[in-house]
Design an enzyme around this catalytic site. Sequence first.
Site, PDB file in Angstrom:
ATOM      1  N   GLU A 131       0.956   3.910   1.786  1.00 12.74           N
ATOM      2  CA  GLU A 131       1.462   4.354   3.085  1.00 12.74           C
ATOM      3  C   GLU A 131       2.649   3.524   3.548  1.00 12.74           C
ATOM      4  O   GLU A 131       3.641   4.055   4.047  1.00 12.74           O
ATOM      5  CB  GLU A 131       0.361   4.275   4.153  1.00 12.74           C
ATOM      6  CG  GLU A 131      -0.863   5.114   3.871  1.00 12.74           C
ATOM      7  CD  GLU A 131      -1.982   4.317   3.202  1.00 12.74           C
ATOM      8  OE1 GLU A 131      -1.728   3.624   2.188  1.00 12.74           O
ATOM      9  OE2 GLU A 131      -3.128   4.397   3.685  1.00 12.74           O
TER      10      GLU A 131
ATOM     11  N   CYS B 186      -6.189   1.893   5.910  1.00 12.05           N
ATOM     12  CA  CYS B 186      -6.787   0.628   6.353  1.00 12.05           C
ATOM     13  C   CYS B 186      -6.127   0.213   7.676  1.00 12.05           C
ATOM     14  O   CYS B 186      -5.161   0.849   8.117  1.00 12.05           O
ATOM     15  CB  CYS B 186      -6.563  -0.435   5.282  1.00 12.05           C
ATOM     16  SG  CYS B 186      -4.839  -0.977   5.136  1.00 12.05           S
TER      17      CYS B 186
ATOM     18  N   CYS C  50      -2.272  -0.274   7.405  1.00 13.44           N
ATOM     19  CA  CYS C  50      -1.532   0.979   7.276  1.00 13.44           C
ATOM     20  C   CYS C  50      -1.601   1.809   8.554  1.00 13.44           C
ATOM     21  O   CYS C  50      -0.612   2.426   8.950  1.00 13.44           O
ATOM     22  CB  CYS C  50      -2.040   1.762   6.069  1.00 13.44           C
ATOM     23  SG  CYS C  50      -1.664   0.927   4.511  1.00 13.44           S
TER      24      CYS C  50
ATOM     25  N   HIS D  47       0.849  -1.191   0.000  1.00 16.43           N
ATOM     26  CA  HIS D  47       0.000   0.000   0.000  1.00 16.43           C
ATOM     27  C   HIS D  47       0.883   1.240   0.000  1.00 16.43           C
ATOM     28  O   HIS D  47       2.029   1.211   0.469  1.00 16.43           O
ATOM     29  CB  HIS D  47      -0.907   0.014   1.230  1.00 16.43           C
ATOM     30  CG  HIS D  47      -2.011  -0.975   1.169  1.00 16.43           C
ATOM     31  ND1 HIS D  47      -3.115  -0.901   1.995  1.00 16.43           N
ATOM     32  CD2 HIS D  47      -2.220  -2.069   0.384  1.00 16.43           C
ATOM     33  CE1 HIS D  47      -3.940  -1.901   1.724  1.00 16.43           C
ATOM     34  NE2 HIS D  47      -3.410  -2.627   0.762  1.00 16.43           N
TER      35      HIS D  47
END
Length: 148
Positions: free
Chosen positions: A54, A82, A85, A52
């Site tokens: 992040e 999420c 993250c 992801h």
Amino acid sequence: MDRYDYMKRALALAKEASKLGEVPVGCVIVRNGKIIAESHNQTLQDNTATRHAEIIAIEKASKLLQRANLNDCDLYVTLEPCPMCAGAIINAKIQKVVFGAFDLNFGACGSAVNLFSLKNIHTPECYGGIMEDACSKILTDFFKKIRD
């Protein structure tokens, strides 16, 4: 630069992700008013669910600063983080999180769950809805396109 400039850069990164067929999420990490790390989702590109925006940006910032503690850094991302993250943000001790679109299904900053409200852990400042319309639109357009 201000929070809108940082979010505009994150949006540009999200657009890059979309062109690659990735879910369009972009992220920048800011320290002392300068972007020191940035990324977009790369789950398909790298064939792993953990890539992801992040996570990648946190890894880049940590490498640059040569430390895991990013307590003097702020993170700007186009979609509410999420749980995975949010956990990485907590562990990196990010000072402030600013996101654009709310994620009612998986958002871990208050929409579905709020990991930043847990006791006895680092809790960053958190602000949602910055440039929300633009951040939501890129996601809506992406999912509409892949469903058609």
